[in-house]
Enzyme design. Structure first.
Site, PDB file in Angstrom:
ATOM      1  N   ASP A 268       0.827  -1.194   0.000  1.00 34.01           N
ATOM      2  CA  ASP A 268       0.000   0.000   0.000  1.00 34.01           C
ATOM      3  C   ASP A 268       0.865   1.250   0.000  1.00 34.01           C
ATOM      4  O   ASP A 268       0.643   2.196  -0.757  1.00 34.01           O
ATOM      5  CB  ASP A 268      -0.878  -0.028   1.253  1.00 34.01           C
ATOM      6  N   ASP A 374      -9.338  -0.686   3.558  1.00 33.09           N
ATOM      7  CA  ASP A 374      -8.787  -0.363   4.867  1.00 33.09           C
ATOM      8  C   ASP A 374      -9.656  -0.924   5.960  1.00 33.09           C
ATOM      9  O   ASP A 374      -9.163  -1.542   6.909  1.00 33.09           O
ATOM     10  CB  ASP A 374      -8.704   1.153   5.036  1.00 33.09           C
TER      11      ASP A 374
END
Lengths: 456, 214
Positions: A268, A374
């Site tokens: 990420d 997330d």
């Protein structure tokens, strides 16, 4: 980024969804964006809030763009801007705490009560190596290999998504996303409901079940992909994140899960911050085109501007966008009544004002957007802690606090840097550190203290 | 609502204390029960000291943030008063500490079982509940007194707070002799409450005014 794979096989190949953290920005201040995580199935998860009429606001290039497009307000008070940013920051932190907490609560409650999600019934096709080997080294090797496979699948999906978006294959993306959310909303909910009913030994007949699931799924599809009340949409997004996280918790073997969490946060970080990272390219492409991206996989904490949300119809939005650009300042002022004194500093053209008032009614409040991925990974961390830690609640609580603090820090960095940031790394790092240290160090200490009924 | 950073600081302090305890246990003789008990006392004392140290660190952090906020705010004053921050900080410290102490007991209390079947006291749950309540209140009061003492640089008050914390923790070592541990702890809680109330600016007159307004 995990993408949705529309496999019609059994639940062993679930769709993965991941979205990134994006923040809605207010154009005058360079966008407040959170990291963009892989969009899942093709859809540009980055539901950027362009809603603002696509004001080209936000985003990494936002700083420069807003300078060119909108009359610069930064020339006036930096302090006011900073304070506004901080105020927004504090509000956004709270706006994001609640859904993340809710998602985690749902996941932990399910893990603790429904036995199905902690039983091992096979593995995903993305993690083919089993962890039932006797030696530690072999197990570690298998988990690392699993992680490599998973991450490469995710990278492939992300790149595929970015390519699709770049070459404007919107129908494909749209269809892919619809199929994946169909599967989540119907199939996984059915399984979940079945397991919950089994746990509590509640009898239910098939007609009722089908009615319930049909309603739930249909309303969910409408809310997520089209229009709907904001709270309902948020609730649905939380629920599908929780369902996805539960699937991960069930089907990822232990060590692989931890290694995957760590690897995902590194990925990420790279995907959002590196210049050639797929997520960053996605964000920039979407910004260049001034288009709203497909909404379904980003959680937005503010009101969604529902006009023009479903279709990337740039033509019809063209004139609107220009007006929005001009009215940006007006809107901003409207939103921050305490800064009425900054009004004179706005140099938006006079005639734009009357239009502003109408536009303002439609505009959504600037909020922060967090990708669903997330949510999913935070919940996976906390759920795994609840499922496998022998310290039970202490470990779960410690991970929960650690993740929230990480989120706080990420939002703070967002306020400082004002560009898209990855939401996973800090939280997941804290969460992992706290999980392992609480499980191995704090738990024996607290248990020994509690057995003597000592308080510290 | 700066509740979570506080809880985080407490967790970190607990982590460090358990690390120290863990290392000391592993370095020592496992079989010796008295030594283990002594190490436990040592671990608890270290944990108390670390908690207070982190409270101080948090105070410093809040001061800096407060100054920063005051600089950029419009009228030169920060939006939150130091008293409020002290209260919130103490409260969140207390909540996380209490929750950590009691949640496993709560979880166990649902399941099937008999309290005290091995000869321990049958009042384990209720006394745990009271002790946790006292602890949460105490942390809140200590937070208020601590911040005020740091603000006015009256360090003897700080020392007194740390000493009472150690004393309270030490009193819990007298469990299960509950008369000797619970009663003094509640007396300490009450005294701390009075002290915190006076420190925060309250007085008898304030109470009367508050009651008569209603």
């Amino acid at each position: 980024m995990i993408t949705f794979m529309n496999n019609s096989d059994s639940e062993e190949e679930p769709c993965n969804e991941r979205t990134s953290l994006m923040s809605a920005e207010s154009p005058p201040v360079p966008s407040y964006q959170d990291g963009l995580q892989a969009s899942e199935a093709g859809e540009a998860q980055a539901h950027r809030r362009r809603a603002g009429g696509g004001c080209n606001p936000n985003n990494p290039a936002g700083g420069e763009r807003s300078d060119s497009g909108v009359p610069v307000r930064e020339s006036t008070s930096d302090n006011e801007e900073e304070e506004l940013t901080l105020k927004y920051g504090a509000k956004h932190v709270i706006m994001l705490f609640v859904p993340v907490t809710l998602c985690m609560i749902v996941v932990v409650a399910t893990i603790k009560s429904v036995r199905f999600y902690t039983e091992k019934n096979g593995q995903l096709i993305y993690t083919p190596f089993s962890e039932d080997t006797p030696s530690v080294g072999q197990r570690l090797l298998n988990s690392v290999l699993n992680t490599l496979i998973m991450i490469s699948v995710i990278v492939l999906m992300t790149v595929f998504l970015v390519l699709l978006y770049k070459y404007r294959c919107y129908k494909f993306i749209h269809g892919w996303l619809i199929l994946s959310s169909l599967m989540l909303l119907f199939l996984f909910t059915y399984i979940y409901l079945g397991e919950v009913l089994k746990t509590y030994n509640v009898a239910m007949d098939y007609p009722t079940l089908f009615l319930v699931i049909w309603n739930f799924g249909a309303v969910g599809m409408i809310c997520i992909h089209w229009k709907g009340p904001l709270q309902l949409q948020q609730a649905y997004l939380i629920m599908i994140s929780a369902l996805m996280a539960l699937v991960f918790i069930k089907y990822l073997p232990e060590w692989s899960a931890w290694v995957i969490l760590g690897a995902i946060s590194i990925y990420d970080l790279m995907a959002v911050l590196c210049p050639k990272g797929p997520l960053r390219m996605l964000v920039e492409t979407a910004q260049e085109r001034n288009e709203p991206i497909f909404p379904a996989l980003i959680y937005s904490s503010a009101m969604i501007w529902t006009v023009g949300m479903a279709k990337p119809d740039t033509a019809s939005r063209g004139p609107r966008q220009q007006r929005w650009d001009a009215a940006e300042d007006g809107r901003r002022n409207h939103r921050s009544p305490s800064h009425a004194d900054s009004q004179p500093s706005e140099t938006s053209p006079g005639p734009a004002r009357p239009i502003t008032s109408v536009e303002e009614l439609e505009e959504e409040e600037r909020g922060v957007k967090l990708g669903l991925g997330d949510f999913i990974f935070y919940s996976v961390l906390v759920g795994k802690a609840a499922a496998t830690a022998s310290g039970d609640w202490n470990t779960t609580l410690a991970c929960f606090v650690a993740i929230l603090i990480g989120l706080c820090l990420t939002l703070l960095l967002l306020a400082v840097f004002k560009k898209a940031l990855p939401a996973l790394p800090i939280s997941i790092t804290f969460g992992l550190v706290f999980y392992f240290s609480t499980d191995n160090l704090v738990r024996p200490f607290m248990d020994t203290l509690a057995s003597h009924q000592l308080y510290i | 609502v700066p509740l979570f950073p506080r809880a985080f600081f407490w967790l970190v302090s607990l982590l460090l204390a358990s690390l120290i305890w863990f290392i000391s246990v592993h370095l020592s003789d496992r079989e010796d029960a008295r030594l283990q008990y002594g190490l436990l006392i040592f671990g608890a004392a270290v944990s108390v000291l670390l908690q207070e140290a982190f409270r101080f660190a948090y105070f410093k952090l809040l001061k800096k943030a407060d100054e920063g906020l005051a600089l950029i705010s419009e009228d030169g004053r920060s939006p939150i008063s130091l008293r409020q921050m002290a209260y919130v900080s103490g409260l969140s410290f207390g909540i996380i500490s209490g929750v950590f102490s009691v949640i496993n007991i709560l979880a166990d209390s649902i399941g099937p079982g008999v309290v005290g079947i091995h000869g321990d006291s049958p009042y384990y749950f209720i006394t745990s509940a009271f002790l946790t309540m006292a602890l949460v209140l105490l942390h809140t009061f200590w937070g208020v007194i601590f911040f005020d003492a740091c603000e006015r640089r009256r360090y003897w008050r700080l020392g007194l707070v740390v000493a009472t914390h150690l004393l309270t923790s030490g009193l819990t070592f007298l469990n299960p002799w509950y008369e000797a541990s619970l009663v003094p702890i509640f007396i300490i809680t009450f005294l701390m409450g009075l002290w915190a109330f006076i420190t925060a600016g309250g007085s008898f007159r304030n109470i009367l005014k508050c009651l008569s307004c209603k």
